[in-house]
Write a protein that holds these residues in place. Sequence first.
Motif, PDB file in Angstrom:
ATOM      1  N   GLY A 149       0.781  -1.227   0.000  1.00  0.00           N
ATOM      2  CA  GLY A 149       0.000   0.000   0.000  1.00  0.00           C
ATOM      3  C   GLY A 149       0.808   1.269   0.000  1.00  0.00           C
ATOM      4  N   THR A 150       2.112   1.174   0.266  1.00  0.00           N
ATOM      5  CA  THR A 150       2.975   2.348   0.327  1.00  0.00           C
ATOM      6  C   THR A 150       4.286   2.040  -0.385  1.00  0.00           C
ATOM      7  OG1 THR A 150       4.056   1.664   2.385  1.00  0.00           O
ATOM      8  CG2 THR A 150       2.012   2.955   2.594  1.00  0.00           C
ATOM      9  N   PRO A 151       5.055   3.063  -0.766  1.00  0.00           N
ATOM     10  CA  PRO A 151       6.371   2.783  -1.369  1.00  0.00           C
ATOM     11  C   PRO A 151       7.258   1.941  -0.466  1.00  0.00           C
ATOM     12  CG  PRO A 151       5.752   5.058  -1.802  1.00  0.00           C
ATOM     13  CD  PRO A 151       4.708   4.511  -0.857  1.00  0.00           C
ATOM     14  N   GLU A 152       7.175   2.152   0.841  1.00  0.00           N
ATOM     15  CA  GLU A 152       7.993   1.367   1.762  1.00  0.00           C
ATOM     16  C   GLU A 152       7.625  -0.107   1.707  1.00  0.00           C
ATOM     17  OE1 GLU A 152       8.010   5.542   2.760  1.00  0.00           O
ATOM     18  OE2 GLU A 152       6.318   4.147   2.583  1.00  0.00           O
ATOM     19  N   ALA A 191      12.892  17.866 -12.726  1.00  0.00           N
ATOM     20  CA  ALA A 191      14.020  17.756 -11.795  1.00  0.00           C
ATOM     21  C   ALA A 191      13.572  17.567 -10.357  1.00  0.00           C
ATOM     22  CB  ALA A 191      14.927  18.982 -11.915  1.00  0.00           C
ATOM     23  N   LYS A 192      12.471  16.802 -10.154  1.00  0.00           N
ATOM     24  CA  LYS A 192      11.993  16.519  -8.816  1.00  0.00           C
ATOM     25  C   LYS A 192      12.110  15.027  -8.525  1.00  0.00           C
ATOM     26  CE  LYS A 192       7.817  18.049  -8.983  1.00  0.00           C
ATOM     27  NZ  LYS A 192       6.457  18.434  -8.567  1.00  0.00           N
ATOM     28  N   HIS A 193      12.353  14.683  -7.279  1.00  0.00           N
ATOM     29  CA  HIS A 193      12.341  13.293  -6.879  1.00  0.00           C
ATOM     30  C   HIS A 193      11.831  13.211  -5.454  1.00  0.00           C
ATOM     31  CE1 HIS A 193      16.229  14.664  -5.332  1.00  0.00           C
ATOM     32  NE2 HIS A 193      16.095  13.725  -4.401  1.00  0.00           N
ATOM     33  N   LEU A 194      11.411  12.016  -5.053  1.00  0.00           N
ATOM     34  CA  LEU A 194      10.914  11.786  -3.705  1.00  0.00           C
ATOM     35  C   LEU A 194      11.845  10.833  -2.977  1.00  0.00           C
ATOM     36  CD1 LEU A 194       7.069  11.297  -4.220  1.00  0.00           C
ATOM     37  CD2 LEU A 194       8.257  13.355  -3.477  1.00  0.00           C
ATOM     38  N   ALA A 195      12.165  11.144  -1.757  1.00  0.00           N
ATOM     39  CA  ALA A 195      13.005  10.259  -0.963  1.00  0.00           C
ATOM     40  C   ALA A 195      12.233   9.009  -0.589  1.00  0.00           C
ATOM     41  CB  ALA A 195      13.469  10.972   0.307  1.00  0.00           C
ATOM     42  N   VAL A 196      12.926   7.859  -0.560  1.00  0.00           N
ATOM     43  CA  VAL A 196      12.309   6.598  -0.132  1.00  0.00           C
ATOM     44  C   VAL A 196      13.139   6.000   0.993  1.00  0.00           C
ATOM     45  CG1 VAL A 196      11.263   6.098  -2.345  1.00  0.00           C
ATOM     46  CG2 VAL A 196      13.578   5.318  -1.912  1.00  0.00           C
TER      47      VAL A 196
END
Length: 350
Positions: free
Chosen positions: A219-222, A345-350
Amino acid sequence: MKALFLVGGLGTRLRPLTDRMPKPMVPVMGKPLLERNMEALKLHGIREIVLSTCYRPEVIEQYFGNGSDFGLKIRYVCEESPLGTGGAIKNCEQYFDDTFLVFNADILSNINYSEMLRYHKRKKADVTIAVTQVENPSAYGVIEYDEDGYAYLFKEKPAPHEVVSHFINAGVYVFEPSVLWKIASGRPVSVEREVFPKLLEQGRKIAVYKGCNYWLDIGTPEKYIQAHRDGFEGRLHLPEINFHERAVYSASDPHISGTAVLRGPVCLGRNVRIEAGAAVGPNVVIGDNGQIGKKCKVANSILWNNVVLEDGAELSECIVTDGSTVEGASKLKHSIYTPDMIKSAKHLAV
């Protein structure tokens, strides 16, 4: 025997991975989650499947078609607006006149479906619910059951002081078709909050099946990353992949330069190219048509289909989605990248 998959959810918690595709289509070790679950059903002789769709249904239909390429017969029922778990099941009533399986399509598990069906028959239940034990059940639907294995109480997301049972609804059910008559039509309905409690009030039997040793809600990226970690470490069993036997698995013959280095476990899709001096692994998935340029370094990362890493790019603990191109000499860590994010040029931390 037929099965119903509820695949209409928006996948909000899994964004941005679900910006362009429904959650059941996110790849797990190179194949859509939904396909992984269908493969598990086929092992138990189930060949007829109904898909209840809503969000981006065309993505699912274009991939699976009528199911013939997958050895299945697939029908689609598309909701005009979300109907909830119970409403979606009711909406597919026309296809079920005998005992059938129901799945929330965002889970992975090792449930033995043949055994669960036999258990359902032995218990002479109207519904059987697979459950799994978790340490903290406060984010889930908790089921309390008696010594004979029948549910007597459902509690959604209990507060810590309300927790009595640590067994939660695993999102896999066996239904008798007579239960469908008890579900209201034409409006959203929750099986957990409405249908199951009502069945108990009417004295109907809901059995609890505990034969689930591995279970994960993607349900989540994690949790999505956890699914792949479990796959690499052997906790998630996939029919064609066993990293204990082969450190590098490939769906076809990849083009790998003689000076490239692969450190398993690594999972490669079809038509993958890995150029000279590249170092790939450990714990890397590269989807179909992936291209890894010269002297690239990739570790602990999941690359979807049609991903290109230009010469010298370095990735560690990243997820890169379909059709992305990572510029040469980029050094990316702990990030999610989609094509739109790369453009801006955007990214999301995981």
